[in-house]
Design an enzyme around this catalytic site. Structure first.
Site, PDB file in Angstrom:
ATOM      1  N   CYS B  50       0.809  -1.295   0.063  1.00  0.00           N
ATOM      2  CA  CYS B  50      -0.065  -0.020  -0.057  1.00  0.00           C
ATOM      3  C   CYS B  50       0.962   1.301   0.077  1.00  0.00           C
ATOM      4  O   CYS B  50       0.416   2.477  -0.234  1.00  0.00           O
ATOM      5  CB  CYS B  50      -1.089  -0.013   1.207  1.00  0.00           C
ATOM      6  SG  CYS B  50      -0.308  -0.609   2.780  1.00  0.00           S
ATOM      7  N   HIS B  99      19.104   1.238  -2.417  1.00  0.00           N
ATOM      8  CA  HIS B  99      17.604   1.450  -2.082  1.00  0.00           C
ATOM      9  C   HIS B  99      17.028   0.157  -1.904  1.00  0.00           C
ATOM     10  O   HIS B  99      16.209   0.268  -0.852  1.00  0.00           O
ATOM     11  CB  HIS B  99      16.985   1.851  -3.463  1.00  0.00           C
ATOM     12  CG  HIS B  99      15.469   2.126  -3.519  1.00  0.00           C
ATOM     13  ND1 HIS B  99      15.077   3.367  -2.925  1.00  0.00           N
ATOM     14  CD2 HIS B  99      14.717   1.315  -4.024  1.00  0.00           C
ATOM     15  CE1 HIS B  99      13.442   3.148  -2.839  1.00  0.00           C
ATOM     16  NE2 HIS B  99      13.244   2.129  -3.609  1.00  0.00           N
TER      17      HIS B  99
END
Lengths: 278, 438
Positions: B50, B99
C-alpha cells in the site's frame, strides 16, 4: 619491577580498557563493544588473579596486609563477583557501573606504596585470610548492589518523570534491578556477618577479647545494622524499589568508609599505619 | 549486468496515485510475464504494497530498461506516462542496491523499523521465483537484501521500541515488571483502545484480567473475550490490591481513583509496584498518584511522548543501519563485478598459469639432467597446451557476453575452476536457508 607489580599494572590497563568500553557501550549502544569489554575484563581478572598469586608467593601471606594489597584484593573480588552476576544476568550495562569502581580501587592501589612489606606479627594467623576473604567478598557483593541501586534510581527517575534519555533504553527493568539488589543482600549479609564473627574470634585469640570498640569494629557494626535493617525491611515490611536502592547505596558508602576512611583517617588496630602499610 | 529499480512510494506519490498503480497480489503472473517480455529486461520482480510499487530488474542496458519499465507501469494501468513521471524514481547499480537494501531493512518505510515490508518483498520474490522471472542476479541480490535486513534487525535496535500507544504501554510495563508472566490487569471502562491494549497484555503473558464497566453486561462481554473476570463497577476498588496493571478509559467527568486510595492499596500490596494507564479524557486518575513510591501513572499524552521518544531512538538506530548497508553494498558490488566476463577470463588464465608453473617446477625438480634448451621447449609446450585448451572457453565467454547468457557461463567457469569470488558461496547457501524464516 617484580612480577606481581608488573602483572598488577597490566591488570590496571586491562580494567581501564574494559571500563572505557563499558562506558562506550552504554552511550553508543553497540552490542559488540559490550562483548569486547566483557572479554577484556575476563582477561584483566585472569591477570589480576595471577598477580595476587605472584604476590602471595613473593610475600608468603594473603595479599591483603598493606593498603595497596587491600585495594587490589578488593578490586579483584568486585570484578570476580561482577563476572559471576554477569553469568546469571548478562548485563553489560551493569559493568558500566561496577567496572569504574574496580578501576578507581586499582588506581588508588597503584598510588599506595607497592613494595612487599614484612607481615605485621599481629596478622600472622590463620584467621587473617579467612577474615579478609569473607569481608571482601561481602564488600564486593554489596558493591554490585550499589551499582544496581544507582541504576535503579536512574531508571525509576526516568519512568516517573517520563523523560527518557538514551540510558533508559539500555537499563534493565526495575524488577531485574530490584531482584539483583535483593540477591546481593541475601549473599552479602551472611558473608559480612561471618566476616565480623571471624574477626571477633581472631581478635579474641590475638588480644584476648572479642570486641574492643576499635573504630573499624564500630563502623563495621554500624554498617552491619544498616544492612540488617534493609534485610528486615525487605522481608517483613515489604521495602523494595527506590527505598531499597537508596539503602544499598548508603550501605555501600558506609562500607567504603569502614574500609578506607577508618583505616586512613582514624587510628586503631585496623589502621594501615598500624599494619605498616604507609 | 546492471540492477535497476523503478517505482514510487509514499514519499513521492499521494495515495490516489499509489492505489492506481498497485498490482493485485493474487494475480502477479500476467504482469511478471509482461515485465520479462520487455526487450531490455532480463530478470524482474514486482513489489506492490500500500505504500510502494517497485520493479527490481536486471539488465545489460540500464537506461533502456529504465525507460521500458516506466512505460510498462504507465501502460499496464492505463495512466499517461507524463502524469506518472513526476512521481517515479529510478536507480541503477550501486544506488539501486542501496535502495533495495534500505527498503528491505525498513529504513525507507513510513514508520522506520516496521517489520512488514520484509515479508512483502519476500512474497514478491516468491511470485517471481514461481513464474521464473528471476535468475542468477536477482536471486542472489534479493537473498542478500533479506540477509542485510536480518543483520540490521539483529545488530541494531531499530525495531525494538514500540511506536504505537498500546504497545508503548506494554513496553513500559515490561520496564517496570520485567516479565509480564503471571501479572494481573484490571480494565476499567471498555473502550476500544483499552480492549486493544488488554489484548497486547494478554499476548505478552499477563495471566488474569479483571474487567469492570458501568454497564455490567459490557464488562461481562469483554471479560469473556480474554477469559477474564467481570467485576461490578461499584466494587472495583476492592480488587485493586490484587492487580499490577490498571487501565482506565471511562467517560467519568471526575477522577474515579484518588491519591489516598492508591496509597492505601500500595500499602496493602506491601509496596509491590503498580502501573496505571489512564487513557481517558478527561482523566480518570488523579495525577498526584504518580508521586507515590512504586506507583507509575501514564496518561495518554505521556504515552504519546513515549512513542515520540521511541521514534527518535529508531532514527538513531537507522544511522547504524546505514553503516551496515554501506558495508554490504561494497560486498555485493564485488560479487557483481566478479560476474563480468573480463575479470573471469583474467582469473581463469591466472589459475591455469599457476597450475602450469606448479607442475613445471615439480617436473624440473625430478628431471635434473634436463638442460636449459629442453626446459625451454617443455615450457613452450605446456604454454601452448594451455592456450589451446583456453581458446574455446574464452571465445564462448566473450560471445555469451552479448547474448544474455554471460552470467551463467561465468558462474559455471568460476565453479568448475574454483576461481575466487569475493562473495563466498557458503554465505549465499546459508542465505537460501534463511530466507524463509521471517
Amino acid at each position: 619491577m617484580t612480577a606481581n607489580i608488573l602483572l598488577f599494572k597490566i591488570t590496571l590497563l586491562l580494567y581501564f580498557g574494559a571500563t572505557v568500553l563499558f562506558l562506550v557501550d552504554v552511550i553508543g549502544r553497540l552490542e559488540k563493544t559490550g562483548r569486547f569489554a566483557r572479554w577484556l575484563l575476563v582477561g584483566g581478572f585472569t591477570v589480576h588473579s595471577a598477580a595476587l598469586v605472584a604476590r602471595f608467593v613473593a610475600s608468603g601471606f594473603t595479599p591483603s596486609a598493606t593498603l595497596h594489597e587491600s585495594l587490589s584484593f578488593f578490586a579483584w573480588t568486585v570484578v570476580g563477583i561482577y563476572l559471576l552476576f554477569d553469568l546469571r544476568y548478562r548485563l553489560a550495562v551493569l559493568g558500566a557501573f561496577v567496572c569504574p569502581l574496580a578501576l578507581v580501587l586499582m588506581i588508588a592501589g597503584s598510588a599506595a606504596p607497592m613494595g612487599v612489606q614484612p607481615l605485621n606479627p599481629m596478622l600472622d594467623s590463620w584467621w587473617f585470610p579467612v577474615h579478609v576473604t569473607l569481608a571482601f567478598l561481602g564488600n564486593a557483593v554489596f558493591a554490585i548492589a550499589f551499582g544496581a541501586g544507582i541504576m535503579y534510581l536512574l531508571q525509576e527517575r526516568m519512568l516517573k518523570s517520563k523523560k527518557f534519555s538514551a540510558l533508559y533504553y539500555r537499563l534493565p527493568s526495575l524488577q531485574t534491578l530490584d531482584s539483583i539488589n535483593y540477591k546481593c543482600l541475601t549473599f552479602g549479609f551472611p558473608l559480612m556477618t561471618m566476616g565480623i564473627i571471624s574477626g571477633a574470634i581472631w581478635a579474641n585469640s590475638a588480644w584476648g577479647g572479642y570486641w574492643r570498640w576499635d573504630p573499624k569494629e564500630t563502623w563495621a557494626l554500624i554498617t552491619w545494622f544498616l544492612y540488617a535493617a534493609l534485610l528486615h525491611g525487605r522481608l517483613t515490611i515489604g521495602w523494595r524499589g527506590r527505598r531499597a536502592a537508596i539503602f544499598a547505596i548508603i550501605g555501600f558508602l558506609c562500607l567504603l568508609f569502614t574500609f578506607l576512611g577508618v583505616n586512613l583517617l582514624l587510628t586503631g588496630e585496623h589502621s594501615f599505619r598500624a599494619m605498616g602499610g604507609r | 549486468m546492471n540492477i535497476i529499480v523503478v517505482g514510487l512510494s509514499h514519499k513521492t506519490a499521494p495515495v490516489e496515485i499509489r492505489e492506481r498503480v498497485a498490482f493485485a497480489p493474487t494475480a502477479m503472473e500476467k504482469p511478471l510475464r509482461e515485465l520479462l517480455a520487455l526487450p531490455a529486461v532480463s530478470e524482474g520482480v514486482i513489489v506492490s504494497t500500500c505504500n510502494r510499487v517497485e520493479f527490481y530488474a536486471a539488465s545489460r542496458d540500464a537506461d533502456a530498461a529504465t525507460a521500458q519499465l516506466k512505460r510498462f507501469l504507465a501502460d499496464y494501468h492505463g495512466i499517461p506516462l507524463e502524469q506518472l513521471e513526476s512521481h517515479l524514481y529510478d536507480y541503477q547499480g550501486g544506488e539501486a542496491i542501496r535502495h533495495v537494501f534500505r527498503v528491505a531493512s525498513s529504513l525507507d518505510s513510513m514508520v522506520i523499523g516496521e517489520p512488514q515490508i520484509l515479508g512483502q518483498i519476500k512474497t514478491a520474490y516468491g511470485y517471481a521465483a514461481e513464474f521464473k522471472t528471476v535468475g542468477l542476479i536477482l536471486n542472489r541480490f534479493l537473498h542478500k537484501a533479506f540477509s542485510v535486513a536480518k543483520r540490521v534487525r539483529t545488530e541494531t535496535d531499530i525495531a525494538s521500541n514500540a511506536v504505537s500507544v498500546s504497545f508503548a504501554a506494554v513496553e513500559l510495563a515490561r520496564k517496570i515488571f520485567g516479565s509480564l508472566d503471571g501479572k494481573t490487569v484490571m480494565i476499567i471502562g471498555a473502550g476500544e483502545m483499552c480492549e486493544l491494549a488488554a489484548r497486547h497484555f494478554v499476548n505478552n503473558g499477563v495471566s488474569q484480567v479483571f474487567v469492570t464497566n458501568r454497564t455490567f453486561e459490557r464488562a461481562e462481554k469483554l471479560a469473556a473475550e480474554f477469559g477474564g473476570r467481570p467485576i461490578l463497577f461499584d466494587n472495583f476498588a476492592d480488587h485493586l490490591n490484587q492487580v499490577d496493571i490498571v487501565m482506565t478509559s471511562t467517560g467519568a467527568p471526575n477522577f474515579i481513583l484518588g491519591h489516598k486510595k492508591v496509597e492505601e492499596v500500595i500499602r496493602q500490596r506491601k509496596n509491590k509496584p503498580m502501573f496505571f494507564i489512564d487513557i481517558a479524557v478527561p482523566r480518570d486518575i488523579d495525577p498526584k498518584v504518580n508521586d507515590i513510591d512504586n506507583v507509575y501513572l501514564y496518561d495518554v499524552d505521556d504515552l504519546q511522548g513515549v512513542v515520540q521518544s521511541n521514534l527518535k531512538e529508531r532514527q538513531k538506530e537507522a544511522k547504524k543501519a546505514e553503516g551496515i548497508i554501506d558495508l554490504e553494498i561494497d560486498q555485493f558490488h564485488r560479487w557483481i563485478a566478479s560476474l563480468e566476463v573480463v575479470p573471469t577470463i583474467v582469473s581463469l588464465r591466472k589459475r591455469l598459469e599457476e597450475i602450469r608453473r606448479g607442475e613445471l617446477e615439480k617436473t624440473f625438480a625430478s628431471l635434473k639432467e634436463l638442460g636449459p634448451k629442453e626446459k625451454k621447449s617443455i615450457e613452450a609446450l605446456t604454454a601452448a597446451i594451455i592456450n589451446k585448451v583456453l581458446h574455446q572457453p574464452i571465445t564462448v565467454l566473450k560471445q555469451s557476453q552479448n547474448d544474455g547468457a554471460g552470467e551463467n557461463y561465468v558462474d559455471a567457469v568460476r565453479a568448475l575452476f574454483d576461481l575466487e569470488a569475493p562473495n563466498p558461496e557458503g554465505e549465499m547457501k546459508s542465505l537460501d536457508e534463511q530466507s524463509g524464516e521471517d
